[in-house]
Write a protein that holds these residues in place. Structure first.
Motif, PDB file in Angstrom:
ATOM      1  N   GLU A 136       0.589  -1.333  -0.125  1.00 34.52           N
ATOM      2  CA  GLU A 136      -0.309  -0.148  -0.067  1.00 34.52           C
ATOM      3  C   GLU A 136       0.144   1.463   0.037  1.00 34.52           C
ATOM      4  N   ASP A 137       2.043   1.454   0.815  1.00 36.84           N
ATOM      5  CA  ASP A 137       3.022   2.622   0.527  1.00 36.84           C
ATOM      6  C   ASP A 137       4.315   2.135   0.053  1.00 36.84           C
ATOM      7  N   GLY A 138       4.420   1.572  -0.517  1.00 37.49           N
ATOM      8  CA  GLY A 138       6.179   1.215  -1.215  1.00 37.49           C
ATOM      9  C   GLY A 138       6.271  -0.177  -1.717  1.00 37.49           C
ATOM     10  N   LEU A 139       6.829  -0.188  -1.261  1.00 36.67           N
ATOM     11  CA  LEU A 139       7.207  -2.364  -1.679  1.00 36.67           C
ATOM     12  C   LEU A 139       8.117  -3.222  -1.106  1.00 36.67           C
ATOM     13  N   LYS A 140       7.993  -4.383  -1.447  1.00 33.02           N
ATOM     14  CA  LYS A 140       8.228  -5.321  -0.449  1.00 33.02           C
ATOM     15  C   LYS A 140       9.524  -6.666  -1.252  1.00 33.02           C
ATOM     16  N   VAL A 141      10.469  -6.009  -0.727  1.00 31.88           N
ATOM     17  CA  VAL A 141      12.291  -7.012  -2.198  1.00 31.88           C
ATOM     18  C   VAL A 141      12.473  -8.102  -1.668  1.00 31.88           C
ATOM     19  N   SER A 142      12.036  -9.266  -1.795  1.00 34.51           N
ATOM     20  CA  SER A 142      12.941 -10.281  -2.236  1.00 34.51           C
ATOM     21  C   SER A 142      14.318 -10.871  -2.674  1.00 34.51           C
ATOM     22  N   PHE A 143      15.507 -10.469  -2.478  1.00 31.75           N
ATOM     23  CA  PHE A 143      16.637 -11.175  -2.465  1.00 31.75           C
ATOM     24  C   PHE A 143      16.832 -12.181  -2.175  1.00 31.75           C
ATOM     25  N   ARG A 144      17.513 -13.363  -3.498  1.00 35.40           N
ATOM     26  CA  ARG A 144      18.393 -14.518  -3.890  1.00 35.40           C
ATOM     27  C   ARG A 144      19.890 -13.754  -4.585  1.00 35.40           C
ATOM     28  N   SER A 145      20.762 -15.038  -4.133  1.00 35.40           N
ATOM     29  CA  SER A 145      21.981 -15.099  -4.511  1.00 35.40           C
ATOM     30  C   SER A 145      22.095 -16.213  -4.919  1.00 35.40           C
ATOM     31  N   VAL A 146      23.323 -17.224  -5.810  1.00 34.23           N
ATOM     32  CA  VAL A 146      23.352 -18.619  -5.988  1.00 34.23           C
ATOM     33  C   VAL A 146      25.237 -18.497  -5.348  1.00 34.23           C
ATOM     34  N   GLU A 147      26.010 -17.731  -5.611  1.00 37.37           N
ATOM     35  CA  GLU A 147      27.010 -17.930  -5.144  1.00 37.37           C
ATOM     36  C   GLU A 147      27.965 -16.313  -4.782  1.00 37.37           C
ATOM     37  N   LYS A 148      28.614 -15.242  -6.201  1.00 39.71           N
ATOM     38  CA  LYS A 148      29.048 -13.985  -4.628  1.00 39.71           C
ATOM     39  C   LYS A 148      28.645 -12.871  -4.605  1.00 39.71           C
ATOM     40  N   VAL A 149      27.369 -13.027  -4.770  1.00 37.76           N
ATOM     41  CA  VAL A 149      26.328 -11.416  -4.358  1.00 37.76           C
ATOM     42  C   VAL A 149      25.896 -11.710  -2.981  1.00 37.76           C
ATOM     43  N   GLY A 158      17.510  -6.648   5.670  1.00 41.30           N
ATOM     44  CA  GLY A 158      18.843  -7.854   5.888  1.00 41.30           C
ATOM     45  C   GLY A 158      18.189  -9.292   5.857  1.00 41.30           C
ATOM     46  N   GLY A 159      19.472 -10.118   6.236  1.00 36.92           N
ATOM     47  CA  GLY A 159      19.044 -11.244   6.121  1.00 36.92           C
ATOM     48  C   GLY A 159      20.399 -11.965   5.829  1.00 36.92           C
ATOM     49  N   HIS A 160      20.417 -12.896   5.217  1.00 41.29           N
ATOM     50  CA  HIS A 160      21.708 -13.668   4.741  1.00 41.29           C
ATOM     51  C   HIS A 160      22.608 -13.052   3.716  1.00 41.29           C
ATOM     52  N   PHE A 161      23.320 -14.377   3.306  1.00 47.24           N
ATOM     53  CA  PHE A 161      24.568 -13.734   2.110  1.00 47.24           C
ATOM     54  C   PHE A 161      24.125 -14.053   1.155  1.00 47.24           C
ATOM     55  N   HIS A 162      23.242 -15.101   1.132  1.00 46.51           N
ATOM     56  CA  HIS A 162      21.854 -15.485  -0.473  1.00 46.51           C
ATOM     57  C   HIS A 162      21.040 -15.283  -0.110  1.00 46.51           C
ATOM     58  N   ALA A 163      19.996 -15.175   0.857  1.00 39.99           N
ATOM     59  CA  ALA A 163      17.974 -14.829   0.884  1.00 39.99           C
ATOM     60  C   ALA A 163      17.665 -13.455   1.954  1.00 39.99           C
ATOM     61  N   ALA A 164      17.848 -12.462   1.167  1.00 42.60           N
ATOM     62  CA  ALA A 164      17.338 -11.243   2.587  1.00 42.60           C
ATOM     63  C   ALA A 164      16.095 -10.638   1.629  1.00 42.60           C
ATOM     64  N   GLY A 165      15.931  -9.422   2.207  1.00 44.37           N
ATOM     65  CA  GLY A 165      14.786  -8.769   2.313  1.00 44.37           C
ATOM     66  C   GLY A 165      14.760  -7.396   2.519  1.00 44.37           C
ATOM     67  N   ALA A 166      13.637  -6.803   1.903  1.00 46.88           N
ATOM     68  CA  ALA A 166      13.457  -5.365   2.731  1.00 46.88           C
ATOM     69  C   ALA A 166      12.643  -4.873   2.130  1.00 46.88           C
ATOM     70  N   ARG A 167      11.968  -3.624   2.681  1.00 48.98           N
ATOM     71  CA  ARG A 167      10.302  -2.772   2.683  1.00 48.98           C
ATOM     72  C   ARG A 167      11.056  -1.807   2.407  1.00 48.98           C
ATOM     73  N   ILE A 168      10.684  -0.947   1.366  1.00 54.34           N
ATOM     74  CA  ILE A 168      11.135  -0.067   0.768  1.00 54.34           C
ATOM     75  C   ILE A 168       9.574   0.997   0.916  1.00 54.34           C
ATOM     76  N   SER A 169       9.416   2.722   1.646  1.00 57.90           N
ATOM     77  CA  SER A 169       9.045   2.769   1.795  1.00 57.90           C
ATOM     78  C   SER A 169       8.664   3.991   0.864  1.00 57.90           C
ATOM     79  N   GLY A 170       7.243   4.045   0.344  1.00 56.80           N
ATOM     80  CA  GLY A 170       7.744   5.231  -1.038  1.00 56.80           C
ATOM     81  C   GLY A 170       5.884   4.913  -1.696  1.00 56.80           C
ATOM     82  N   ASN A 171       5.631   6.065  -2.895  1.00 56.67           N
ATOM     83  CA  ASN A 171       4.526   6.439  -3.865  1.00 56.67           C
ATOM     84  C   ASN A 171       4.613   5.596  -5.110  1.00 56.67           C
ATOM     85  N   ASP A 172       5.766   5.786  -5.617  1.00 57.13           N
ATOM     86  CA  ASP A 172       6.566   5.730  -7.288  1.00 57.13           C
ATOM     87  C   ASP A 172       7.313   4.250  -7.539  1.00 57.13           C
ATOM     88  N   PHE A 173       6.133   3.178  -7.256  1.00 55.27           N
ATOM     89  CA  PHE A 173       6.251   1.392  -7.132  1.00 55.27           C
ATOM     90  C   PHE A 173       7.766   1.259  -8.257  1.00 55.27           C
TER      91      PHE A 173
END
Length: 327
Positions: A271-284, A296-311
């Protein structure tokens, strides 16, 4: 302090105990809460599990009577938090991840214990058990019960198994150590039916969820010369398929099934922003990527919620930061 014996000593001294975890609790959070609470009840403690978010459908088989997990209501629970003499926070190390429970917890005079396995702790607790080498918070709860010389039964082994199963990606992530398999073998000795658990956790979605997955997959886009893949689900997709936020669990992992993809992203409109899930397989290190957006999260799996109106702008900001790892 970062030591199991200190936690057991405090548990022995305190009677009114509250357990909580992060918003939108996953299998590790719910499994760890239930296992710890059932142990505490067995040693005659007054314990309540109070979470900011409801329990996902795929985890409700762990508590069929639906009487162990309370959904936070400020009118009902602020007083309970204030009167507690021990609050145990599981599977998070930034107190803001408890949603609107954050302020009542901070204001409480209770001893605060944090048990977690993520990096970059806030250090808000009086006692911490944080070990980033562990597969899951469930593994840490298992270690605590072993230190307490507690004989595991099925009622505690089952949620611990689900905690470890889900946070290791069914035993395929890089923290799935030989010790993890030995722990799981011990848990299975109590009579856990792995086929039934797998079906409950992974194979009980609705037709609506599959329709939503189809929309997510149709949005799949490759960038950075095929090294980054991302998918998008909008609020309108939920409305039109009759689904909710819970139904997008695990969608991000489909990005990593594409040959050559090193980072997978999943963007979910709030409603007020964006939820992002991040995954990586090796170096990132996607935990560092998520940290740029207060996640926050782990080296290969993390997440964030970002506020804002411009999706679209929010998505582009995340993509821009991701592309820096491939410059």
């Amino acid at each position: 302090m970062n030591d199991i014996s200190s936690i057991l000593k405090i548990i022995n001294e305190k009677k009114k105990i509250i357990i909580t975890a992060h918003v939108n609790p996953d299998g590790d959070a719910i499994g760890s809460e239930l296992a710890l609470a059932r142990y505490l009840k067995s040693i005659k403690k007054n314990v309540r599990i109070i979470n900011f978010s409801p329990t996902a459908q795929f985890l409700q088989f762990l508590t069929p009577k639906n009487d162990e997990l309370e959904l936070y209501d400020s009118d009902l629970h602020q007083q309970a938090i204030a009167e507690a003499n021990l609050i145990i926070i599981l599977d998070l190390n930034q107190l803001s991840r408890t949603g609107s429970m954050e302020d009542p917890i901070r204001l409480s005079s209770a001893i605060k214990v944090c048990i977690d396995h993520h990096e970059f702790p806030e250090n808000f607790a009086d006692i911490e058990l944080i070990d980033t080498s562990k597969s899951s918070t469930g593994e840490l709860i298992y270690d605590l019960l072993v230190e307490a010389n507690y004989k595991l039964d099925y009622s505690i082994a089952l949620p611990l198994y689900v905690a470890i199963l889900t946070d290791t990606g069914s035993f395929k992530y890089d923290r799935t150590t030989p010790k993890v398999h030995r722990i799981v073998a011990d848990l299975l000795e109590t009579g856990i039916d792995t086929k039934t658990v797998s079906r409950e956790v992974y194979d009980q979605g609705t037709a609506n969820r599959i329709q939503l997955l189809g929309r997510a997959l149709s949005s799949l886009t490759l960038t950075c010369e095929g090294k980054v893949s991302y998918m998008i689900v909008r609020k309108s997709d939920l409305f039109e398929t009759g689904t909710n936020e819970e139904d997008v669990e695990g969608f991000v992992n489909y990005n990593l099934t594409i040959r050559g993809v090193e980072v997978g992203l999943f963007f979910f409109e709030l409603e007020d922003g964006l939820k992002v899930s991040f995954r990586s397989v090796e170096k990132v290190p996607v935990n560092l990527l998520a940290k740029k957006f207060n996640g926050g999260g782990h080296f290969h799996a993390a997440g964030a919620r970002i506020s804002g109106n411009d999706f679209e702008l929010l998505i582009q900001n995340v993509l821009n930061e991701t592309e820096k790892y491939f410059a």
